[in-house]
Design a protein around this motif. Sequence first.
Motif, short mmCIF file in Angstrom:
data_model
loop_
_atom_site.label_atom_id
_atom_site.label_comp_id
_atom_site.label_asym_id
_atom_site.label_seq_id
_atom_site.Cartn_x
_atom_site.Cartn_y
_atom_site.Cartn_z
N VAL A 48 0.72 -1.27 -0.04
CA VAL A 48 -0.03 0.00 -0.10
C VAL A 48 0.99 1.35 -0.21
O VAL A 48 0.53 2.35 -0.67
N VAL B 195 1.89 1.99 -3.41
CA VAL B 195 0.77 2.45 -4.00
C VAL B 195 0.58 4.09 -3.93
O VAL B 195 0.39 4.87 -4.79
N GLU B 196 1.06 4.35 -2.63
CA GLU B 196 0.87 5.73 -2.34
C GLU B 196 2.13 6.55 -3.17
O GLU B 196 1.90 7.67 -3.79
N SER C 30 -4.84 1.25 -5.97
CA SER C 30 -5.04 0.39 -4.88
C SER C 30 -4.54 -0.76 -4.75
O SER C 30 -4.03 -1.43 -5.94
N SER D 212 -5.49 -4.53 -2.93
CA SER D 212 -6.49 -5.17 -1.71
C SER D 212 -6.15 -6.63 -1.71
O SER D 212 -5.66 -7.39 -2.60
N GLN E 191 -7.82 9.32 -3.52
CA GLN E 191 -7.31 8.14 -3.37
C GLN E 191 -6.19 8.26 -2.53
O GLN E 191 -5.89 7.11 -1.63
N VAL F 138 -5.75 6.01 0.87
CA VAL F 138 -4.54 5.28 1.16
C VAL F 138 -3.64 5.41 2.50
O VAL F 138 -3.00 4.85 3.27
N LEU G 285 -5.88 4.34 5.27
CA LEU G 285 -5.65 2.78 5.16
C LEU G 285 -4.41 2.16 5.74
O LEU G 285 -4.31 1.61 6.74
#
Length: 319
Positions: free
Chosen positions: A60, A63-64, A149, A151, A259, A263, A266
């Motif tokens: 994740v 992803v950031e 994202s 998951s 998003q 994130v 998250l």
Amino acid sequence: MSSLNTNIAAMTALQTLAQTNKEMLVTQNRVSTGLKVRDASDNAAYWSIATTMRSDRAAVSTVEDALGLGAATIEVAVTAMNSAIETVTKIKAKLVAARAPGLDRGKIQSELAELQAELRNTAGSAVFSGENWLQVDSTGPTLKTIVASFSRDSTGNITIGTIEVDIGATGTMLFDIGGTNPASATGILDTVTDYVLASGTKSYSVAGVGTGIDISEITDDPTDLLALEAMVDAVDAALDRMTDAATLLGAAKSRISLQKDFVNKLMDSIDIGIGQLVDADMNEESTRLQALQVRQQLGVQALGIANQSAQQILRLFQG
């Protein structure tokens, strides 16, 4: 019964002291590391879950980073697109001014040529990390994806989500650099259009290399003036398409921003979840450590007292 061979009290005190030392070692490790589950031997189930969550948290975090790179790329494209829109608006104003009879359209054309060159420079410099979403090769991929994202479902299957941006002829492409024939270009600003002048049919584009709109041959002949009005219409249509492209980029930029916020939250939630599984309660552990230290001291004293029983038996035989 007192025995020289078997000191039951000492054995019991020693076992108790050993257990206390063992518990103290565990507590000291928790206090020093801040973890109650440091490896699989502490709690295999929690350790396994936490290890997977840490791995997903790292994904994740990547992803950031990808969202940040995508946001920067779009920001460059948006800035260049807005600048290009301002330049095309100026071109439209010059063409409208050229509609008035008796003007020296050659001088206006020199200004248009500079504006057209500025358009090409703007689009050509809209580059970030090797990506240019305004000057595009139409023969290659024209759909850009940004990793958005990561998951994992209940069965362990992984899904990677993306945000897609169309940089083709129906998207953000201002100039098509994919072909060798300018007449086949499909960019918003280099698409060639035919105009009927009194001197014959001419092919122009809003700002294409070598085929940019040229009003130096326009006269006050009604046919030429109609062609000039058609040029204004073409520039206005290009402005509409550029506005749509800017809207597309703006929507993608807004989605990326949302998003990124998600994130970040998250990752915080994952950190909290991992902490609930493996972090030690320092208030509880510090209290327990003090209690164990007292038990250890008492155990040492009890062992010392138990070891003195043999000396008491020796006194029975002294006169």
